[in-house]
Motif scaffolding. Structure first.
Motif, PDB file in Angstrom:
ATOM      1  N   GLN A  70       0.824  -1.212   0.000  1.00  0.00           N
ATOM      2  CA  GLN A  70       0.000   0.000   0.000  1.00  0.00           C
ATOM      3  C   GLN A  70       0.855   1.259   0.000  1.00  0.00           C
ATOM      4  O   GLN A  70       0.524   2.237  -0.655  1.00  0.00           O
ATOM      5  N   ILE A  71       1.962   1.226   0.727  1.00  0.00           N
ATOM      6  CA  ILE A  71       2.780   2.422   0.911  1.00  0.00           C
ATOM      7  C   ILE A  71       3.857   2.566  -0.160  1.00  0.00           C
ATOM      8  O   ILE A  71       4.096   3.658  -0.662  1.00  0.00           O
ATOM      9  N   GLY A  72       4.517   1.457  -0.526  1.00  0.00           N
ATOM     10  CA  GLY A  72       5.658   1.561  -1.425  1.00  0.00           C
ATOM     11  C   GLY A  72       5.714   0.546  -2.534  1.00  0.00           C
ATOM     12  O   GLY A  72       6.807   0.269  -3.057  1.00  0.00           O
ATOM     13  N   GLY A  73       4.580  -0.058  -2.866  1.00  0.00           N
ATOM     14  CA  GLY A  73       4.558  -1.044  -3.941  1.00  0.00           C
ATOM     15  C   GLY A  73       5.325  -2.305  -3.567  1.00  0.00           C
ATOM     16  O   GLY A  73       5.506  -2.613  -2.392  1.00  0.00           O
ATOM     17  N   ILE A  74       5.785  -3.043  -4.575  1.00  0.00           N
ATOM     18  CA  ILE A  74       6.506  -4.294  -4.343  1.00  0.00           C
ATOM     19  C   ILE A  74       7.784  -4.069  -3.523  1.00  0.00           C
ATOM     20  O   ILE A  74       8.031  -4.807  -2.574  1.00  0.00           O
ATOM     21  N   PRO A  75       8.601  -3.045  -3.845  1.00  0.00           N
ATOM     22  CA  PRO A  75       9.787  -2.827  -3.002  1.00  0.00           C
ATOM     23  C   PRO A  75       9.415  -2.528  -1.545  1.00  0.00           C
ATOM     24  O   PRO A  75      10.089  -2.982  -0.621  1.00  0.00           O
ATOM     25  N   GLY A  76       8.323  -1.799  -1.339  1.00  0.00           N
ATOM     26  CA  GLY A  76       7.857  -1.524   0.019  1.00  0.00           C
ATOM     27  C   GLY A  76       7.458  -2.790   0.745  1.00  0.00           C
ATOM     28  O   GLY A  76       7.720  -2.944   1.941  1.00  0.00           O
ATOM     29  N   ALA A  77       6.807  -3.708   0.029  1.00  0.00           N
ATOM     30  CA  ALA A  77       6.413  -4.983   0.628  1.00  0.00           C
ATOM     31  C   ALA A  77       7.636  -5.786   1.046  1.00  0.00           C
ATOM     32  O   ALA A  77       7.676  -6.372   2.137  1.00  0.00           O
ATOM     33  N   VAL A  78       8.648  -5.817   0.187  1.00  0.00           N
ATOM     34  CA  VAL A  78       9.870  -6.561   0.502  1.00  0.00           C
ATOM     35  C   VAL A  78      10.577  -5.942   1.702  1.00  0.00           C
ATOM     36  O   VAL A  78      10.978  -6.650   2.639  1.00  0.00           O
ATOM     37  N   VAL A  79      10.703  -4.636   1.718  1.00  0.00           N
ATOM     38  CA  VAL A  79      11.394  -3.941   2.808  1.00  0.00           C
ATOM     39  C   VAL A  79      10.652  -4.132   4.127  1.00  0.00           C
ATOM     40  O   VAL A  79      11.261  -4.428   5.161  1.00  0.00           O
ATOM     41  N   ALA A  80       9.328  -3.945   4.118  1.00  0.00           N
ATOM     42  CA  ALA A  80       8.534  -4.092   5.343  1.00  0.00           C
ATOM     43  C   ALA A  80       8.592  -5.528   5.862  1.00  0.00           C
ATOM     44  O   ALA A  80       8.730  -5.756   7.067  1.00  0.00           O
ATOM     45  N   THR A  81       8.516  -6.498   4.971  1.00  0.00           N
ATOM     46  CA  THR A  81       8.565  -7.896   5.380  1.00  0.00           C
ATOM     47  C   THR A  81       9.936  -8.243   5.954  1.00  0.00           C
ATOM     48  O   THR A  81      10.027  -8.915   6.980  1.00  0.00           O
ATOM     49  N   LEU A  82      11.001  -7.770   5.302  1.00  0.00           N
ATOM     50  CA  LEU A  82      12.347  -8.002   5.842  1.00  0.00           C
ATOM     51  C   LEU A  82      12.514  -7.339   7.212  1.00  0.00           C
ATOM     52  O   LEU A  82      13.138  -7.904   8.106  1.00  0.00           O
ATOM     53  N   GLY A  83      11.957  -6.148   7.366  1.00  0.00           N
ATOM     54  CA  GLY A  83      12.014  -5.478   8.658  1.00  0.00           C
ATOM     55  C   GLY A  83      11.321  -6.270   9.743  1.00  0.00           C
ATOM     56  O   GLY A  83      11.803  -6.343  10.876  1.00  0.00           O
ATOM     57  N   CYS A  84      10.220  -6.892   9.402  1.00  0.00           N
ATOM     58  CA  CYS A  84       9.455  -7.686  10.375  1.00  0.00           C
ATOM     59  C   CYS A  84      10.176  -8.988  10.728  1.00  0.00           C
ATOM     60  O   CYS A  84      10.117  -9.446  11.859  1.00  0.00           O
ATOM     61  N   VAL A  85      10.874  -9.569   9.773  1.00  0.00           N
ATOM     62  CA  VAL A  85      11.512 -10.874   9.959  1.00  0.00           C
ATOM     63  C   VAL A  85      12.875 -10.771  10.642  1.00  0.00           C
ATOM     64  O   VAL A  85      13.252 -11.663  11.411  1.00  0.00           O
ATOM     65  N   THR A  86      13.604  -9.711  10.401  1.00  0.00           N
ATOM     66  CA  THR A  86      14.978  -9.596  10.891  1.00  0.00           C
ATOM     67  C   THR A  86      15.109  -9.788  12.400  1.00  0.00           C
ATOM     68  O   THR A  86      15.939 -10.593  12.853  1.00  0.00           O
ATOM     69  N   PRO A  87      14.333  -9.084  13.231  1.00  0.00           N
ATOM     70  CA  PRO A  87      14.502  -9.290  14.668  1.00  0.00           C
ATOM     71  C   PRO A  87      14.174 -10.719  15.104  1.00  0.00           C
ATOM     72  O   PRO A  87      14.858 -11.276  15.972  1.00  0.00           O
ATOM     73  N   SER A  88      13.159 -11.321  14.496  1.00  0.00           N
ATOM     74  CA  SER A  88      12.794 -12.694  14.856  1.00  0.00           C
ATOM     75  C   SER A  88      13.929 -13.652  14.546  1.00  0.00           C
ATOM     76  O   SER A  88      14.233 -14.544  15.348  1.00  0.00           O
ATOM     77  N   LEU A  89      14.539 -13.471  13.415  1.00  0.00           N
ATOM     78  CA  LEU A  89      15.659 -14.323  13.036  1.00  0.00           C
ATOM     79  C   LEU A  89      16.788 -14.225  14.056  1.00  0.00           C
ATOM     80  O   LEU A  89      17.291 -15.244  14.545  1.00  0.00           O
ATOM     81  N   ILE A  90      17.151 -13.012  14.411  1.00  0.00           N
ATOM     82  CA  ILE A  90      18.235 -12.804  15.379  1.00  0.00           C
ATOM     83  C   ILE A  90      17.857 -13.355  16.749  1.00  0.00           C
ATOM     84  O   ILE A  90      18.631 -14.080  17.383  1.00  0.00           O
ATOM     85  N   ILE A  91      16.652 -13.022  17.217  1.00  0.00           N
ATOM     86  CA  ILE A  91      16.218 -13.441  18.554  1.00  0.00           C
ATOM     87  C   ILE A  91      16.074 -14.953  18.643  1.00  0.00           C
ATOM     88  O   ILE A  91      16.495 -15.571  19.626  1.00  0.00           O
ATOM     89  N   VAL A  92      15.472 -15.576  17.629  1.00  0.00           N
ATOM     90  CA  VAL A  92      15.273 -17.029  17.665  1.00  0.00           C
ATOM     91  C   VAL A  92      16.604 -17.763  17.668  1.00  0.00           C
ATOM     92  O   VAL A  92      16.770 -18.745  18.402  1.00  0.00           O
ATOM     93  N   LEU A  93      17.554 -17.311  16.876  1.00  0.00           N
ATOM     94  CA  LEU A  93      18.871 -17.947  16.888  1.00  0.00           C
ATOM     95  C   LEU A  93      19.520 -17.842  18.262  1.00  0.00           C
ATOM     96  O   LEU A  93      20.078 -18.812  18.784  1.00  0.00           O
ATOM     97  N   PHE A  94      19.433 -16.664  18.869  1.00  0.00           N
ATOM     98  CA  PHE A  94      20.001 -16.452  20.198  1.00  0.00           C
ATOM     99  C   PHE A  94      19.280 -17.286  21.259  1.00  0.00           C
ATOM    100  O   PHE A  94      19.911 -17.972  22.064  1.00  0.00           O
ATOM    101  N   LEU A  95      17.935 -17.228  21.262  1.00  0.00           N
ATOM    102  CA  LEU A  95      17.168 -17.962  22.271  1.00  0.00           C
ATOM    103  C   LEU A  95      17.280 -19.474  22.110  1.00  0.00           C
ATOM    104  O   LEU A  95      17.267 -20.204  23.104  1.00  0.00           O
ATOM    105  N   ALA A  96      17.379 -19.937  20.885  1.00  0.00           N
ATOM    106  CA  ALA A  96      17.557 -21.381  20.672  1.00  0.00           C
ATOM    107  C   ALA A  96      18.863 -21.844  21.311  1.00  0.00           C
ATOM    108  O   ALA A  96      18.913 -22.901  21.953  1.00  0.00           O
TER     109      ALA A  96
END
Length: 187
Positions: A70-96
């Motif tokens: 809605q905000i930035g087209g396909i590149p916006g979708a990719v950026v927003a999704t990567l932003g949402c996933v990045t902390p989970s990836l880091i935290i899950v690796l650490f917590l595991a």
């Protein structure tokens, strides 16, 4: 470029503080995209949550993708999704790593047990906001001028009854309510 950085950072924060997953992240998503940045309206937010429920995958990921488009087209979708996933990836690796190392300690189970009430309250807060919007047209009730949406209230009641009594697949209930809404509101 600034828009993409804002999208990434906003969904990074949502991903970072979405303890409890899906429904628990709804208040954070609402605060960030509806209230703080005014990227979408509350009505569109509710529509996005509805669509996120009908598509496979976590709500936060689906929401970030939809808002990004809605905000930035396909590149916006990719950026927003990567932003949402990045902390989970880091935290899950650490917590595991921590969990595997210390899983037999009693303090670990006590920490997890203590987080449950907070997660339930986040889910409840999100649910109440969506119920108010569906029934009253706003997420805050004005008791001096209550404008109750009776169709939504009836569909909600029927849906809850069918889900609890007959244990019907929620997909069928959602399709039925969608068809009923299309018929009722097009009359």
């Amino acid at each position: 470029m600034l828009l993409y950085l804002q999208l990434y950072w906003s969904f990074f924060k949502i991903g970072l503080f979405s303890i409890g997953g899906g429904y628990a992240s709804l208040p954070l998503i609402e605060k960030e995209i509806v209230e703080a940045h005014h990227w979408i309206s509350m009505e569109m937010f509710t529509d996005i949550i509805t669509i996120s429920q009908m598509t496979p995958g976590p709500i936060a990921i689906n929401s970030s993708t939809f808002v990004g488009i809605q905000i930035g087209g396909i590149p916006g979708a990719v950026v927003a999704t990567l932003g949402c996933v990045t902390p989970s990836l880091i935290i899950v690796l650490f917590l595991a790593h921590i969990y595997v190392k210390y899983k037999n300690l009693e303090i670990m189970s006590n920490i997890l047990y203590g987080l449950r009430p907070a997660v339930v309250s986040l889910i409840g807060a999100a649910g109440i906001s969506i119920i108010f919007l569906a029934f009253f047209g706003d997420k805050h009730i004005d008791f001096s001028n209550i404008n109750l949406n009776y169709v939504s209230l009836v569909l909600f009641g029927i849906s809850m009854f069918i889900l609890r009594k007959f244990k019907l697949n929620p997909v069928y209930v959602m399709v039925g309510c969608g068809v009923a809404g299309a018929v009722i509101y097009n009359i």
